[in-house]
Write a protein that holds these residues in place. Structure first.
Motif, mmCIF file in Angstrom:
data_model
loop_
_atom_site.group_PDB
_atom_site.id
_atom_site.type_symbol
_atom_site.label_atom_id
_atom_site.label_comp_id
_atom_site.label_asym_id
_atom_site.label_seq_id
_atom_site.Cartn_x
_atom_site.Cartn_y
_atom_site.Cartn_z
ATOM 1 N N THR A 107 0.795 -1.233 0.000
ATOM 2 C CA THR A 107 0.000 0.000 0.000
ATOM 3 C C THR A 107 0.829 1.285 0.000
ATOM 4 N N MET A 108 2.126 1.182 0.275
ATOM 5 C CA MET A 108 2.975 2.377 0.352
ATOM 6 C C MET A 108 4.261 2.152 -0.435
ATOM 7 N N GLY A 109 4.775 3.252 -0.993
ATOM 8 C CA GLY A 109 6.067 3.239 -1.661
ATOM 9 C C GLY A 109 6.927 4.358 -1.110
ATOM 10 N N PHE A 110 8.221 4.112 -1.008
ATOM 11 C CA PHE A 110 9.161 5.088 -0.459
ATOM 12 C C PHE A 110 10.274 5.303 -1.484
ATOM 13 N N TYR A 111 10.521 6.570 -1.825
ATOM 14 C CA TYR A 111 11.386 6.896 -2.952
ATOM 15 C C TYR A 111 12.392 7.983 -2.590
ATOM 16 N N ASP A 112 13.597 7.858 -3.152
ATOM 17 C CA ASP A 112 14.625 8.895 -3.068
ATOM 18 C C ASP A 112 14.789 9.509 -4.450
ATOM 19 N N ILE A 113 14.932 10.826 -4.486
ATOM 20 C CA ILE A 113 15.095 11.540 -5.748
ATOM 21 C C ILE A 113 16.314 12.452 -5.636
ATOM 22 N N ASP A 114 17.263 12.278 -6.548
ATOM 23 C CA ASP A 114 18.408 13.174 -6.661
ATOM 24 C C ASP A 114 18.207 14.043 -7.892
ATOM 25 N N ILE A 115 18.374 15.350 -7.714
ATOM 26 C CA ILE A 115 18.265 16.285 -8.831
ATOM 27 C C ILE A 115 19.649 16.878 -9.064
ATOM 28 N N CYS A 116 20.135 16.704 -10.289
ATOM 29 C CA CYS A 116 21.467 17.181 -10.668
ATOM 30 C C CYS A 116 21.352 18.245 -11.750
ATOM 31 N N ASP A 117 22.387 19.078 -11.849
ATOM 32 C CA ASP A 117 22.416 20.115 -12.884
ATOM 33 C C ASP A 117 23.105 19.596 -14.139
ATOM 34 N N SER A 118 23.325 20.481 -15.093
ATOM 35 C CA SER A 118 23.935 20.126 -16.379
ATOM 36 C C SER A 118 25.322 19.517 -16.233
ATOM 37 N N GLU A 119 26.007 19.843 -15.145
ATOM 38 C CA GLU A 119 27.356 19.334 -14.914
ATOM 39 C C GLU A 119 27.359 18.044 -14.090
ATOM 40 N N GLY A 120 26.172 17.554 -13.745
ATOM 41 C CA GLY A 120 26.074 16.331 -12.958
ATOM 42 C C GLY A 120 26.220 16.543 -11.464
ATOM 43 N N ARG A 121 26.202 17.801 -11.027
ATOM 44 C CA ARG A 121 26.319 18.139 -9.610
ATOM 45 C C ARG A 121 24.977 18.024 -8.913
ATOM 46 N N LEU A 122 24.954 17.410 -7.728
ATOM 47 C CA LEU A 122 23.727 17.303 -6.946
ATOM 48 C C LEU A 122 23.304 18.691 -6.472
ATOM 49 N N VAL A 123 22.079 19.106 -6.818
ATOM 50 C CA VAL A 123 21.584 20.420 -6.393
ATOM 51 C C VAL A 123 20.390 20.299 -5.450
#
Length: 138
Positions: A107-123
């Motif tokens: 009934t539940m899902g748990f998710y991690d999201i990484d957002i990176c910029d054009s250079e691949g840096r975590l923002v």
């Protein structure tokens, strides 16, 4: 279902997500059960009054990416809880959000999201919890 067919099915289903796809301009790059990648080319509509990227864009990307990763054609899903940590100012004009399931239960899902910029840096990094339920019978 093979990967390319699954990806096209997901793209077709989420084409009606007008806020993410049309208003925000987010594209679905990849998808498979439990993971997704979405991207956006940042332009003036995404800027805040100081010229930086509006935090709501990161949240929209993370919410959309987690919905795609949690998607099942026989269920409806909804965000129950979310958090976002902003780690750096982006460079370039492309943001890419990569979502992966920590756990998808009955009934539940748990998710991690990484957002990176054009250079691949975590923002930014997000954590999302989604509830999913069977679609109502017609």
């Amino acid at each position: 279902m093979e990967h390319d067919a699954y990806l096209e099915t997901v793209r077709s289903y989420f084409a009606d997500d007008l806020f993410a796809m049309k208003t925000s301009g987010i594209r679905i790059v990849d998808a498979e059960p439990g993971s997704s990648v979405v991207a956006v080319t940042v332009d003036e509509r995404h800027h805040n009054a100081k010229g930086g990227v509006m935090g709501g864009l990161y949240l929209t990307m993370a919410d959309f990416a987690s919905a795609i990763a949690d998607w099942d054609e026989n269920e409806i899903n909804m965000t129950v809880s979310s958090s976002m940590q902003f780690t750096d100012m982006p460079r370039g004009n492309e943001l890419i959000a990569t979502c992966s399931a920590k756990r998808r239960g009955r009934t539940m899902g748990f998710y991690d999201i990484d957002i990176c910029d054009s250079e691949g840096r975590l923002v930014a990094h997000g954590s999302y919890s989604l509830m999913h339920r069977p679609l109502p019978a017609n």
